[in-house]
Design a protein around this motif. Structure first.
Motif, PDB file in Angstrom:
ATOM      1  N   LEU A  32       0.814  -1.226   0.000  1.00  0.00           N
ATOM      2  CA  LEU A  32       0.000   0.000   0.000  1.00  0.00           C
ATOM      3  C   LEU A  32       0.844   1.271   0.000  1.00  0.00           C
ATOM      4  O   LEU A  32       0.656   2.155   0.833  1.00  0.00           O
ATOM      5  N   GLY A  33       1.756   1.364  -0.918  1.00  0.00           N
ATOM      6  CA  GLY A  33       2.642   2.529  -0.993  1.00  0.00           C
ATOM      7  C   GLY A  33       2.627   3.183  -2.361  1.00  0.00           C
ATOM      8  O   GLY A  33       1.695   2.987  -3.160  1.00  0.00           O
ATOM      9  N   PRO A  34       3.669   3.932  -2.656  1.00  0.00           N
ATOM     10  CA  PRO A  34       3.703   4.718  -3.910  1.00  0.00           C
ATOM     11  C   PRO A  34       3.779   3.868  -5.179  1.00  0.00           C
ATOM     12  O   PRO A  34       3.315   4.320  -6.236  1.00  0.00           O
ATOM     13  N   GLU A  35       4.332   2.659  -5.101  1.00  0.00           N
ATOM     14  CA  GLU A  35       4.401   1.824  -6.311  1.00  0.00           C
ATOM     15  C   GLU A  35       2.990   1.409  -6.748  1.00  0.00           C
ATOM     16  O   GLU A  35       2.692   1.356  -7.936  1.00  0.00           O
ATOM     17  N   ALA A  54      -5.353  -2.413  -8.633  1.00  0.00           N
ATOM     18  CA  ALA A  54      -4.491  -3.602  -8.697  1.00  0.00           C
ATOM     19  C   ALA A  54      -4.925  -4.605  -7.628  1.00  0.00           C
ATOM     20  O   ALA A  54      -5.262  -4.223  -6.499  1.00  0.00           O
ATOM     21  N   VAL A  55      -4.900  -5.875  -8.000  1.00  0.00           N
ATOM     22  CA  VAL A  55      -5.319  -6.940  -7.077  1.00  0.00           C
ATOM     23  C   VAL A  55      -4.330  -8.107  -7.174  1.00  0.00           C
ATOM     24  O   VAL A  55      -3.430  -8.104  -8.003  1.00  0.00           O
ATOM     25  N   LEU A 234       6.344  -4.749  -4.110  1.00  0.00           N
ATOM     26  CA  LEU A 234       7.335  -5.444  -4.946  1.00  0.00           C
ATOM     27  C   LEU A 234       6.722  -5.804  -6.300  1.00  0.00           C
ATOM     28  O   LEU A 234       7.332  -5.585  -7.360  1.00  0.00           O
ATOM     29  N   ALA A 235       5.515  -6.358  -6.239  1.00  0.00           N
ATOM     30  CA  ALA A 235       4.835  -6.775  -7.473  1.00  0.00           C
ATOM     31  C   ALA A 235       4.520  -5.557  -8.342  1.00  0.00           C
ATOM     32  O   ALA A 235       4.681  -5.598  -9.570  1.00  0.00           O
ATOM     33  N   CYS A 236       4.079  -4.477  -7.707  1.00  0.00           N
ATOM     34  CA  CYS A 236       3.727  -3.277  -8.490  1.00  0.00           C
ATOM     35  C   CYS A 236       4.967  -2.680  -9.153  1.00  0.00           C
ATOM     36  O   CYS A 236       4.910  -2.226 -10.307  1.00  0.00           O
ATOM     37  N   ALA A 237       6.100  -2.688  -8.443  1.00  0.00           N
ATOM     38  CA  ALA A 237       7.337  -2.150  -9.027  1.00  0.00           C
ATOM     39  C   ALA A 237       7.739  -2.982 -10.244  1.00  0.00           C
ATOM     40  O   ALA A 237       8.136  -2.439 -11.290  1.00  0.00           O
TER      41      ALA A 237
END
Ligand code: PLP
Length: 374
Positions: A32-35, A54-55, A234-237
């Protein structure tokens, strides 16, 4: 010496993805951050929609989409019989009934006429899947949804980057699903997203994916029952770098498809997927051929496996899976096209970095195995 094995699929992770994920690890902020915010903004912009949520998987996205559109017990949801089981599983998850319908043999996507025949007074929604990255007939399906006042979900899990009349697949439905499993065009390891135009839908999706919390509320305040379908930083990055590379990725996959098309053109009775369709831009997810009617698929697969070449059966009809048969034909009918096409399909090794030599090996092995498989 035995040649190296050729896998069915392989993620394409460059140093840029590794650097981006490492950078997140160093920040100490893993959820739940900036990525997440940036990935969602970039996904929405790429598809020309207002919101992306995103899920944790494409299946989670389907589940939340159905809940957000109010689909539940006693409702019917129309979907293609020739698809991945996740689509039917999500419908069962909300206790609705999947109505599996016939496909267009040319595109393997929902046949709009079959959709219309399946509409009943219980129908609440249609899930149009862009199978293998080939866009479904969204204009016709959207007209049906409007006419019969049905919700429309696009499953773009296999089709990021595809378009219809210049408009991105994923921007036609009330909601659309993306999937980022490692065999997909872009990956986050596990992951998915829901695209939405309506701010109310987006807010509801964000609440449901995070245990029913309102984003501004305290961590232990829950506005409604929900789930943990969050996607990590991590996944979003990882997904952000993959999305930045998408033009390169789609071009590599198109080139691989074109090479197969040329290599396989002389195998008698083998049907190749269309390289292009009028008014539609394909996004290559997998390369699936249809074997000649006389060929024994098990034999072909075994022959190729013996030469270190992985293949897949994409897809087994959903209504013939033991899971649904056990439901005493609750969801199925006889679906002649799906049942005749599915046993002939064969997915060949297909990934960004597949080489011309590897594809030549696949083509040679396929030619020989078909000659011996009658
Ligand atoms: C059409 C379709 N829908 C949904 C999914 C489910 O996505 P996931 O595996 O991320 O749950 C897939 C999966 O791979 C898919 O191909």
């Amino acid at each position: 010496m035995m040649a190296a094995c050729i896998p069915l699929s392989a993620p394409d992770i460059s140093e840029a993805e590794i650097a981006a994920v490492s950078a997140v690890l160093r920040t100490g902020r893993l959820s739940l951050g900036p990525e997440l915010t940036a990935f969602e903004t970039e996904l929405a912009a790429y598809h020309g929609v207002n919101h992306a949520v995103a899920v944790s998987s494409g299946t989670a996205g389907l589940h939340l989409a159905l809940l957000t559109l109010g689909v539940g017990e006693k409702d019917e949801v129309i979907l293609p019989a020739f698809s991945f089981a996740a689509v039917a599983n999500a419908v069962f998850q909300v206790r609705a009934k999947p109505i599996l319908v016939e496909i267009d043999p040319a595109t393997l996507n929902l046949d709009p006429a079959a959709v219309e025949r399946a509409v009943s007074h219980r129908t609440r929604a249609i899930i149009a899947v862009h199978t293998f990255g080939v866009p479904a007939e969204m204009e016709a399906i959207r007209d049906l949804a409007r006419h019969y006042k049905l919700a429309l979900i696009e499953d773009s899990s296999e089709a990021i980057g595809a378009s219809i009349g210049g408009r991105p697949a994923g921007s036609f439905g009330d909601l659309a699903i993306l999937g980022f499993y490692p065999n997909k065009q872009i990956t986050t390891g596990e992951g998915g997203a829901v695209l939405a135009s309506s701010p109310a839908h987006a807010a509801h999706l964000r609440r449901l994916r995070n245990q029913g919390r309102d984003p501004t509320a305290d961590w232990l305040d829950h506005a409604e029952p929900g789930y943990n379908y969050r996607l990590s930083e991590l996944a979003c990055a990882l997904g952000r770098v993959q999305l930045r590379r998408i033009d390169e990725i789609l071009a590599l996959r198109r080139r691989a498809a074109e090479r197969y098309d040329a290599l396989l053109s002389e195998i008698r009775g083998l049907e190749r997927p269309p390289l292009s369709l009028p008014g539609r831009n394909l996004s290559w997810f997998v390369y699936v051929v249809r074997l000649p009617k006389s060929a024994d698929r098990n034999w072909v697969q075994a022959m190729l496996a013996g030469r270190g070449i992985a293949t897949g059966r994409y897809f087994a009809p959903i209504h013939l899976q033991p899971a649904w048969l056990a439901r005493n034909r609750a969801v199925n009918d006889y679906l002649a096209l799906t049942e005749s096409i599915a046993p002939r399909t064969l997915a060949l090794p297909f990934f960004n970095r597949i080489t011309a030599e590897q594809q030549q090996r696949v083509a040679d092995a396929l030619r020989e195995s078909i000659a011996g498989a009658g």
